[in-house]
Design an enzyme around this catalytic site. Structure first.
Site, PDB file in Angstrom:
ATOM      1  N   GLU A  51       0.832  -1.213   0.000  1.00 11.51           N
ATOM      2  CA  GLU A  51       0.000   0.000   0.000  1.00 11.51           C
ATOM      3  C   GLU A  51       0.862   1.256   0.000  1.00 11.51           C
ATOM      4  O   GLU A  51       0.556   2.222  -0.693  1.00 11.51           O
ATOM      5  CB  GLU A  51      -0.936   0.008   1.222  1.00 11.51           C
ATOM      6  CG  GLU A  51      -1.959  -1.117   1.247  1.00 11.51           C
ATOM      7  CD  GLU A  51      -3.078  -0.965   0.223  1.00 11.51           C
ATOM      8  OE1 GLU A  51      -3.102   0.032  -0.510  1.00 11.51           O
ATOM      9  OE2 GLU A  51      -3.931  -1.882   0.162  1.00 11.51           O
ATOM     10  N   ARG A  97       0.532   3.745  -3.137  1.00 14.57           N
ATOM     11  CA  ARG A  97      -0.105   5.040  -2.857  1.00 14.57           C
ATOM     12  C   ARG A  97       0.918   6.151  -2.644  1.00 14.57           C
ATOM     13  O   ARG A  97       0.782   7.245  -3.196  1.00 14.57           O
ATOM     14  CB  ARG A  97      -0.990   4.948  -1.609  1.00 14.57           C
ATOM     15  CG  ARG A  97      -2.098   3.941  -1.773  1.00 14.57           C
ATOM     16  CD  ARG A  97      -3.091   4.014  -0.627  1.00 14.57           C
ATOM     17  NE  ARG A  97      -3.867   2.792  -0.541  1.00 14.57           N
ATOM     18  CZ  ARG A  97      -5.123   2.731  -0.121  1.00 14.57           C
ATOM     19  NH1 ARG A  97      -5.747   3.806   0.251  1.00 14.57           N
ATOM     20  NH2 ARG A  97      -5.754   1.568  -0.056  1.00 14.57           N
ATOM     21  N   ASP A 146      -4.690  -9.866  -8.246  1.00 16.23           N
ATOM     22  CA  ASP A 146      -4.915  -8.880  -9.325  1.00 16.23           C
ATOM     23  C   ASP A 146      -3.715  -8.136  -9.904  1.00 16.23           C
ATOM     24  O   ASP A 146      -3.313  -8.350 -11.053  1.00 16.23           O
ATOM     25  CB  ASP A 146      -5.998  -7.874  -8.896  1.00 16.23           C
ATOM     26  CG  ASP A 146      -5.820  -7.302  -7.474  1.00 16.23           C
ATOM     27  OD1 ASP A 146      -4.759  -7.526  -6.872  1.00 16.23           O
ATOM     28  OD2 ASP A 146      -6.744  -6.613  -6.993  1.00 16.23           O
ATOM     29  N   GLU A 177     -12.416   0.185  -9.836  1.00 19.38           N
ATOM     30  CA  GLU A 177     -12.048  -0.771 -10.892  1.00 19.38           C
ATOM     31  C   GLU A 177     -12.983  -0.782 -12.108  1.00 19.38           C
ATOM     32  O   GLU A 177     -12.530  -0.918 -13.251  1.00 19.38           O
ATOM     33  CB  GLU A 177     -11.948  -2.196 -10.321  1.00 19.38           C
ATOM     34  CG  GLU A 177     -10.769  -2.404  -9.368  1.00 19.38           C
ATOM     35  CD  GLU A 177     -10.977  -1.816  -7.977  1.00 19.38           C
ATOM     36  OE1 GLU A 177     -12.144  -1.526  -7.619  1.00 19.38           O
ATOM     37  OE2 GLU A 177      -9.986  -1.626  -7.254  1.00 19.38           O
TER      38      GLU A 177
HETATM   39  C1  DMJ Z   1      -6.519   0.360  -4.841  1.00 15.50           C
HETATM   40  O1  DMJ Z   1      -5.767   0.707  -3.724  1.00 15.50           O
HETATM   41  C2  DMJ Z   1      -5.643  -0.269  -5.873  1.00 15.50           C
HETATM   42  O2  DMJ Z   1      -6.304  -0.210  -7.072  1.00 15.50           O
HETATM   43  C3  DMJ Z   1      -5.276  -1.677  -5.578  1.00 15.50           C
HETATM   44  O3  DMJ Z   1      -4.577  -2.279  -6.630  1.00 15.50           O
HETATM   45  C4  DMJ Z   1      -6.461  -2.524  -5.237  1.00 15.50           C
HETATM   46  N1  DMJ Z   1      -7.616  -1.825  -4.909  1.00 15.50           N
HETATM   47  C5  DMJ Z   1      -7.663  -0.533  -4.399  1.00 15.50           C
HETATM   48  C6  DMJ Z   1      -8.967   0.150  -4.728  1.00 15.50           C
HETATM   49  O4  DMJ Z   1     -10.055  -0.674  -4.782  1.00 15.50           O
END
Ligand code: DMJ
Length: 637
Positions: A259, A263, A392, A526
């Site tokens: 994260e 971010r 993902d 998404e």
């Molecule tokens: C985001 O922090 C990013 O897209 C991450 O890859 C997965 N999902 C959250 C938002 O849903």
């Protein structure tokens, strides 16, 4: 017998013996002489010793390790004085006096200081201690402070512009999205400033365990590039100032490596590229250094969490058999390559390439990558594969590694193609009602459930269509369109026209959530992300239309006076709020919506690659660059 003449001792004449003379009397005379001589010798040795002692006696100032007390020193001085007097018959007062005076002076100074301290008030003492503390902290900071980064040429930046969509209707819609961004930002500015996120109902700061117990202003960092793209320059400046003055990574906080990477590092790098402000790059590098200890595991697969201060890492308690998570350790590549590019430090690049090489050597059940990998043993945990949560962005970053290398990283492309082929074979199905969905593989069987998170894959398939093997570009663009359609259905089949967290394709159910704890919408991006990619590749107006439906639903059901909130049940006409304004709402959801209603000239996909948190990073044309670090890249390849 001839009596040898007794020679005066002082005459130093050697007695002469006549031949045959008795030796005894002569011997006695010789002994007396020797005794005198020996006595003389002893006396001179003794005097020498005394002088030696005088010069070699320990000097108290140099021999602190003996830790003499004052009395000891004075006593030693007296002993020394007596010794010298006795041995030499002289008084060495001249040497002893300065030593004793110095000691006395020191002692008195210390006493004086102590007395002054005692005279001071509690407040004065407190203030003094505080000044001392600040000085020490500042000195430490200076020592720890930002190292100058090597100059590096800015990659060619194309499409940092207004992106005016031209027609008034689209412009009006875009203005509405900009206004929503302003409401989200202003609310956070007013009620949650400096906190990681905002509680828009309670109107105060909010945080989750992914940021530890720290106040790192996650929303500020995550939102910066969206503000910049939307031309909200005063707000951007405000955010920059906060970062300059407050963003500090020397905190005792255990954060999520993934994260923080997507971010913070992604956000800071994007802000740097867009605005050219050095501070963002410097902060990104400082933070990245704090993440590096997470890679100190027996395999080099990083821990999920790391304490920014101590560097101690560990994994989530809930993860199968102490494993690290595929989507977490597999979503570092883009940012880490940029870090190496910016700093010339190969460590970042090496860390992510090591992960890639290690995965390449492993067996994959049915060609699929399980979500769990143990960083101690290097073995897979549970055989659970997902293109949604836990898996993902690993797939996303394989494709994006290739794209951001100006399509030269063919190893990444091949790994992506192989992975997608296995996913298509085992996880992608059509429902009875004709909806294409991506299920989850759990210990040998397919769960016919798709997460909101999985909806990003529509955009990924479209983005990867060009360059796919066997000329399957059309097939992948079509697959992207089908996923976009399914995800739109998951929104359209709810009361609020907002998508649930997970939806099923089973027992007559089509794209709807069953369990109560899967019915929430937390402002996720998404589905909109996929609309935007599909729009860029097809310009089919339905994607803008679907995007606009989402704007209206969010504004109607998630907007409150203190910002935007997630809702707990998208099937209820009277939903309750979860009272969280997620930072990704500003970083991703609103950014993708804004781009959907902008012209393609704004951040063209040939020149920019968006990280998984929607932070745009420029394509690196590494082939044309001759930095030492890139030679290193080549050596490693
Ligand atoms: C985001 O922090 C990013 O897209 C991450 O890859 C997965 N999902 C959250 C938002 O849903």
């Amino acid at each position: 017998m001839t009596t040898p003449a007794l020679l005066p001792l002082s005459g130093r004449r050697i007695p002469t013996l006549s031949p045959g003379a008795a030796s005894f009397p002569h011997h006695r005379a010789t002994l007396r002489l020797s005794e005198k001589f020996i006595l003389l010798l002893i006396l001179s040795a003794f005097i020498t010793l005394c002088f030696g002692a005088f010069f070699f006696l320990p000097d108290n100032s140099k021999h602190k390790r003996f830790d003499f007390g004052l009395e000891d020193v004075v006593e030693l001085g007296l002993v020394y004085k007596t010794f010298v007097t006795e041995m030499t018959g002289t008084n060495k007062h001249t040497c002893e006096t300065p030593l004793r005076d110095k000691i006395r002076a020191d002692h008195e100074r210390a006493l004086q200081e102590a007395k002054e301290k005692l005279r001071k008030s509690k407040e004065e003492l407190k203030a003094e201690i505080q000044t001392e503390k600040t000085k020490v902290a500042e000195d430490l900071k200076k020592k720890d402070g930002p190292k100058p980064l090597p100059p590096v040429s800015m990659p060619k930046l194309v499409g940092v512009n207004n992106g005016d969509p031209g027609d008034p209707d689209t412009k009006e819609k875009r203005d509405k999205i900009r206004e929503m961004m302003k409401h989200a930002w202003d609310s956070y500015r007013q009620y949650g400033w400096g906190h990681n996120e905002l509680k828009p109902i309670a109107k105060k700061g909010h945080s989750t365990n992914i940021f530890g117990n720290s106040q790192m202003g996650a929303t500020i960092v995550d939102a910066l590039d969206t503000l910049y793209i939307m031309g909200l320059h005063d707000e951007f400046k405000d955010g920059q100032e906060w970062i300059e003055q407050n963003l500090d990574f020397s905190v005792n906080a255990e954060v999520s490596v993934f994260e923080v990477n997507i971010r913070f590092i992604g956000g800071l790098l994007a802000a740097y590229y867009l605005s050219g402000q050095e501070v963002f790059k410097v902060k990104a590098v400082q933070l990245a250094e704090k993440l590096l200890p997470a890679f100190n595991t027996p395999t080099g697969i990083p821990w999920a969490m790391v304490n920014l201060k101590s560097g101690v890492g560990r994994n989530w308690g809930w993860a199968s058999a102490g494993s690290s998570i595929l989507a977490e350790f597999g979503t570092l590549h883009m940012e880490f390559v940029h870090l190496t590019y910016q700093t010339g430090n190969p460590a970042y690049y090496q860390k992510v390439m090591h992960i890639r090489k290690l995965l390449a050597k492993m067996d994959r059940p049915n060609g699929l990558y399980p979500n769990y990998l143990n960083p101690r043993t290097g073995r897979w945990g549970q055989h659970h594969t997902s293109v949604g949560g836990l898996g993902d962005s690993f797939y996303e970053y394989l494709l994006k590694a290739w794209l951001m290398s100006d399509k030269t990283d063919s190893e990444a492309r091949k790994t992506y193609d192989d992975a997608i082929e296995a996913i298509e074979r085992h996880l992608i199905r059509k429902s009875n009602g004709g909806l294409t969905f991506i299920g989850e593989w759990k210990n040998g069987h397919l769960e016919r459930k798709m997460g909101h998170l999985t909806c990003f894959a529509g955009g990924m398939f479209a983005l990867g269509a060009d360059g796919s093997p066997d000329d399957k570009a059309g097939h992948y663009l079509q697959l992207g369109a089908e996923i976009a359609h399914t995800c739109h259905e998951s929104y359209d089949r709810t009361v609020l026209k907002l998508g649930p967290e997970a939806f099923k394709f089973d027992s007559g159910l089509e794209a709807v959530a069953v369990r109560q704890n899967e019915k929430y919408y937390i402002l996720r991006p998404e589905v909109i992300e996929t609309y935007w990619y599909m729009w860029r590749f097809t310009h089919d107006p339905k994607y803008r239309q679907w995007g606009w439906e989402a704007v209206q639903a969010i504004d109607k059901y998630c907007r409150v006076s203190g910002g935007f909130s997630g809702v707990k049940d998208v099937y209820s006409s009277n939903p309750t709020y979860d009272d969280v304004q997620q930072s990704f709402f500003l970083a991703e959801t609103l950014k993708y919506l804004y781009l959907l209603f902008s012209s393609d000239e704004l951040l063209p996909l040939e020149n920019w690659v968006f990280n998984t948190e929607a932070h745009p990073l420029p394509v690196l044309h590494l082939g044309n660059i001759t930095l030492p670090v890139l030679n290193h890249f080549k050596m490693m390849d």
